[in-house]
Design an enzyme around this catalytic site. Structure first.
Site, short mmCIF file in Angstrom:
data_model
loop_
_atom_site.label_atom_id
_atom_site.label_comp_id
_atom_site.label_asym_id
_atom_site.label_seq_id
_atom_site.Cartn_x
_atom_site.Cartn_y
_atom_site.Cartn_z
N CYS A 10 0.81 -1.22 0.00
CA CYS A 10 0.00 0.00 0.00
C CYS A 10 0.85 1.27 0.00
O CYS A 10 0.47 2.26 -0.63
CB CYS A 10 -0.98 0.00 1.16
N HIS A 33 -1.50 0.50 7.32
CA HIS A 33 -2.14 0.69 6.02
C HIS A 33 -1.84 2.12 5.58
O HIS A 33 -1.58 2.99 6.42
CB HIS A 33 -3.65 0.46 6.12
N ASP A 82 -8.17 4.77 -1.54
CA ASP A 82 -7.69 3.55 -0.90
C ASP A 82 -7.92 2.42 -1.90
O ASP A 82 -9.06 2.04 -2.17
CB ASP A 82 -8.47 3.30 0.40
#
Length: 192
Positions: free
Chosen positions: A18, A72, A88
């Site tokens: 991520c 994250h 996201d």
């Protein structure tokens, strides 16, 4: 004005990377819409135990999308009208999602969570993120090889001499790393 970030299907993506996915999004803004770069932020979500619950995630439980990550990373973009959007690539929500929707559906409240699950947020301006992140992906390898297939693009190397400084971004101590560390309350107040 159209949004400077492409639709989900046009974004570069590597599962479990991520921080690099967000880097690539900000890099694209920098190259194609540099005037929008000051309105972008990379946001690391973690805590001292590296155990953070997030809902509405593709990798989460079937019913509510709950998953517990060690960390994250998401991208925030503030539009000219002041509305903040969340990008996201791992969410079940729309891409982008309005910040209030994302906050409610993914971050929820911490009132019912044990303190060890309370999240902190390291917010780094987009331009600073592009020049400061370095990762040689060592966190995704063990003695047997890759834990998850690496991205197709080269390692990310910031302007420092470090080959890997990802832990400085994940660490949520105030005196460590780039950007500003916030509680959930402060984070939501700043970007709502």
């Amino acid at each position: 004005m159209s949004l400077p970030i492409p639709p989900h299907e046009e974004c570069q993506y590597a599962a479990c990377y991520c921080e690099e996915n967000v880097y690539k999004l900000i890099q694209k803004v920098s190259e194609e819409h540099p005037e929008s770069l000051p309105n972008t932020w990379a946001v690391f979500i973690s805590n001292s135990g590296r155990c953070v619950p997030l809902w509405s995630q593709k990798a989460g439980r079937e019913d509510d999308g709950l998953v517990v990550w060690d960390y994250h990373v998401i991208l925030l973009y503030r539009k000219e009208d002041g509305q903040t959007l969340v990008y996201d690539l791992d969410t079940r929500l729309p891409f982008p999602a309005a910040f209030p929707l994302y906050s409610e559906a993914t971050l929820a409240s911490e009132e019912m969570l044990e303190a060890k699950f309370h999240r902190r947020f390291r917010v780094i301006p987009g331009a600073e993120y592009l020049t400061s992140l370095s990762t040689d992906r060592r966190h995704m390898k063990n003695e047997e090889g890759w834990l998850q297939a690496p991205p197709s693009w080269p390692f990310i190397k910031g302007e420092s001499d470090e080959d890997h400084n990802l832990d400085n971004f994940i660490d949520m101590d105030d005196g460590v790393g780039k950007g500003k560390v916030m509680t959930l309350k402060t984070f939501v107040e700043q970007f709502s």
